[in-house]
Scaffold this motif. Structure first.
Motif, PDB file in Angstrom:
ATOM      1  N   ARG A  96       0.848  -1.187   0.000  1.00 56.64           N
ATOM      2  CA  ARG A  96       0.000   0.000   0.000  1.00 56.64           C
ATOM      3  C   ARG A  96       0.891   1.246   0.000  1.00 56.64           C
ATOM      4  N   LEU A  97       0.628   2.161  -0.919  1.00 62.40           N
ATOM      5  CA  LEU A  97       1.475   3.337  -1.060  1.00 62.40           C
ATOM      6  C   LEU A  97       1.123   4.388  -0.012  1.00 62.40           C
ATOM      7  N   GLU A  98       2.142   4.926   0.612  1.00 63.97           N
ATOM      8  CA  GLU A  98       1.953   5.983   1.605  1.00 63.97           C
ATOM      9  C   GLU A  98       1.229   7.178   1.020  1.00 63.97           C
ATOM     10  N   GLU A  99       1.503   7.483  -0.239  1.00 62.08           N
ATOM     11  CA  GLU A  99       0.943   8.671  -0.888  1.00 62.08           C
ATOM     12  C   GLU A  99      -0.392   8.411  -1.560  1.00 62.08           C
ATOM     13  N   GLY A 100      -0.901   7.186  -1.460  1.00 67.62           N
ATOM     14  CA  GLY A 100      -2.163   6.832  -2.088  1.00 67.62           C
ATOM     15  C   GLY A 100      -1.947   6.086  -3.394  1.00 67.62           C
ATOM     16  N   GLU A 101      -2.940   5.346  -3.808  1.00 65.09           N
ATOM     17  CA  GLU A 101      -2.816   4.537  -5.014  1.00 65.09           C
ATOM     18  C   GLU A 101      -3.075   5.374  -6.264  1.00 65.09           C
ATOM     19  N   PRO A 102      -2.324   5.142  -7.338  1.00 70.20           N
ATOM     20  CA  PRO A 102      -2.546   5.919  -8.566  1.00 70.20           C
ATOM     21  C   PRO A 102      -3.817   5.480  -9.273  1.00 70.20           C
ATOM     22  N   SER A 103      -4.469   6.433  -9.913  1.00 65.27           N
ATOM     23  CA  SER A 103      -5.629   6.103 -10.741  1.00 65.27           C
ATOM     24  C   SER A 103      -5.273   6.071 -12.220  1.00 65.27           C
ATOM     25  N   ILE A 104      -4.119   6.628 -12.582  1.00 67.77           N
ATOM     26  CA  ILE A 104      -3.659   6.555 -13.966  1.00 67.77           C
ATOM     27  C   ILE A 104      -2.864   5.276 -14.168  1.00 67.77           C
ATOM     28  N   ARG A 105      -2.750   4.857 -15.402  1.00 65.82           N
ATOM     29  CA  ARG A 105      -2.162   3.568 -15.734  1.00 65.82           C
ATOM     30  C   ARG A 105      -0.842   3.736 -16.477  1.00 65.82           C
ATOM     31  N   PRO A 106       0.057   2.752 -16.368  1.00 69.22           N
ATOM     32  CA  PRO A 106       1.298   2.805 -17.152  1.00 69.22           C
ATOM     33  C   PRO A 106       1.025   2.519 -18.622  1.00 69.22           C
ATOM     34  N   ALA A 107       2.020   2.836 -19.449  1.00 59.95           N
ATOM     35  CA  ALA A 107       1.931   2.529 -20.876  1.00 59.95           C
ATOM     36  C   ALA A 107       1.893   1.022 -21.087  1.00 59.95           C
ATOM     37  N   ALA A 108       1.313   0.610 -22.206  1.00 60.14           N
ATOM     38  CA  ALA A 108       1.142  -0.819 -22.479  1.00 60.14           C
ATOM     39  C   ALA A 108       2.400  -1.464 -23.042  1.00 60.14           C
ATOM     40  N   GLU A 109       3.292  -0.703 -23.667  1.00 59.02           N
ATOM     41  CA  GLU A 109       4.482  -1.299 -24.275  1.00 59.02           C
ATOM     42  C   GLU A 109       5.597  -1.451 -23.253  1.00 59.02           C
ATOM     43  N   THR A 110       6.646  -2.155 -23.627  1.00 58.19           N
ATOM     44  CA  THR A 110       7.790  -2.337 -22.740  1.00 58.19           C
ATOM     45  C   THR A 110       8.734  -1.154 -22.846  1.00 58.19           C
ATOM     46  N   ALA A 111       9.547  -0.972 -21.814  1.00 60.50           N
ATOM     47  CA  ALA A 111      10.500   0.135 -21.808  1.00 60.50           C
ATOM     48  C   ALA A 111      11.454   0.055 -22.993  1.00 60.50           C
ATOM     49  N   ALA A 112      11.985  -1.144 -23.288  1.00 58.98           N
ATOM     50  CA  ALA A 112      12.927  -1.283 -24.397  1.00 58.98           C
ATOM     51  C   ALA A 112      12.283  -0.873 -25.716  1.00 58.98           C
ATOM     52  N   ALA A 113      11.051  -1.306 -25.952  1.00 59.27           N
ATOM     53  CA  ALA A 113      10.357  -0.951 -27.184  1.00 59.27           C
ATOM     54  C   ALA A 113      10.100   0.550 -27.253  1.00 59.27           C
ATOM     55  N   PHE A 114       9.726   1.158 -26.126  1.00 52.67           N
ATOM     56  CA  PHE A 114       9.494   2.600 -26.083  1.00 52.67           C
ATOM     57  C   PHE A 114      10.774   3.370 -26.398  1.00 52.67           C
TER      58      PHE A 114
END
Length: 366
Positions: free
Chosen positions: A142-160
């Motif tokens: 559980r995050l001290e600062e609260g849970e994010p409502s936005i989502r990460p990108a769908a691709e991998t870091a290497a591909a990005f």
């Protein structure tokens, strides 16, 4: 312009950022973005706050913390500071070859590593600042600062990473402040990846950082001066990154960061005000830590902050012996000729300029 230690207001925008007419520099931040706040996310704030920088995205790997937790902290920070449009791209969870089990076997042969990032099961008695608790890679506490409502990108870091340097050939600077697994994977995914980037600026390497100060963060370097965490977490990735064929490489090793520290007084100045950034920083500042990655961000933003540099041929030990992950160096062009690149190594910085730039950037209004 020279700024004494503690001076803030005398730094003008023209001394720290490009003119309004200049095109913004395109940057991808690669970071083991453990949070909240602290020495992993504060340098990201610096770059995001610079009017001269366009952050194309933040690619995230494991290191100080596990990738999934790091991604969550990064997303929540962007949400809280009002920058949800910045892509956060999940990358490597584990090193290419190194493992926690291998590291513990290595320690039985060669002695304890002072710091192992996400693999730390306990902390030394001299530790005075809060550190992460051990947990499995798939667990996101559980995050001290609260849970994010936005989502990460769908691709991998290497591909990005590959996609962006091909979209903007010769224009993208990579600022790498964590282990280098994402960059190694990108270089293997596309052998033109590094050559298509403008430059690489990375926090990593160690030459003799324990010689200038003795505190809880530098004790390990008195006895093992060439072993630094970002390279030691994934030595094969660090080696592959250096050999990838960049046009220009700048290393900010531990040596340059030993005199730095985020003091309570500096944090108070940087966190004064009511902007989303200052409120986030004031609540989650990593007080007491050296400004490791903040120094790398500062060198990217204002190269003149480096007061001493040298050009060295550089590599990382990948033999699985006593020096596994250690920094190798030779005079420029004087290595064994096995592809080791010449690197601009920052040996010292103006700490007063760093402090002033840090405060100036965090105080910027959107």
């Amino acid at each position: 312009m020279d700024v004494p230690v503690g001076t803030i207001k005398r730094i003008s925008p023209s001394s720290t950022v490009a003119s309004p007419a200049a095109p913004r520099r395109k940057v991808i931040i690669d970071q083991d973005a453990f949070g909240p706040g602290g020495p992993n996310l504060q340098p990201i704030l610096m770059v995001l706050q610079s009017p001269e920088i366009e952050v194309l995205g933040i690619t995230v790997e494991s290191g100080d913390g596990w990738q999934k937790e790091n991604v969550a902290h990064t997303l929540r920070m962007l949400e809280l500071i009002g920058r949800p449009e910045i892509p956060v791209v999940p990358g490597a969870t584990y090193p290419l070859l190194n493992t926690e089990e291998d590291t513990r076997r290595w320690e039985k042969l060669y002695g304890k590593l002072a710091y192992k990032g996400a693999w730390m099961r306990s902390w030394p008695d001299y530790n005075t600042v809060n550190r992460t608790r051990y947990h499995a890679a798939e667990v996101v506490p559980r995050l001290e600062e609260g849970e994010p409502s936005i989502r990460p990108a769908a691709e991998t870091a290497a591909a990005f990473l590959v996609r962006k340097v091909r979209e903007f050939p010769g224009e993208v600077t990579i600022l790498a402040m964590g282990p280098f697994t994402n960059l190694a994977l990108a270089a293997r995914l596309d052998d033109q990846f590094a050559a298509l980037a403008q430059e690489l600026v990375f926090m990593g390497g160690a030459f003799n950082p324990g010689a200038s100060a003795i505190d809880e963060f530098s004790l390990q370097y008195i006895y093992s001066p060439r072993t630094e965490f970002n390279s030691r977490w994934d030595p094969e990735a660090a080696h592959m990154m250096l050999h990838a064929g960049w046009k220009k490489i700048t290393s900010i090793p531990l040596d340059a960061t030993v005199p730095t520290k985020l003091t309570a007084e500096l944090a108070q100045r940087a966190g004064a005000g009511e902007t989303p950034v200052t409120k986030y920083f004031a609540k989650y500042a990593g007080i007491g830590f050296p400004m490791w990655d903040e120094t790398a961000a500062a060198v990217l933003l204002k190269p003149a902050i480096a007061t001493a540099t040298t050009t060295l041929a550089m590599d990382i030990v990948v033999d699985h012996g006593a020096t596994y992950g250690a920094t190798l160096s030779w005079p420029a062009g004087g290595g064994p000729g096995l592809g080791e690149p010449n690197v601009t190594v920052v040996r010292a910085i103006d700490v007063g300029q760093l402090d002033a730039l840090f405060v100036y950037l965090l105080q910027q209004r959107p």
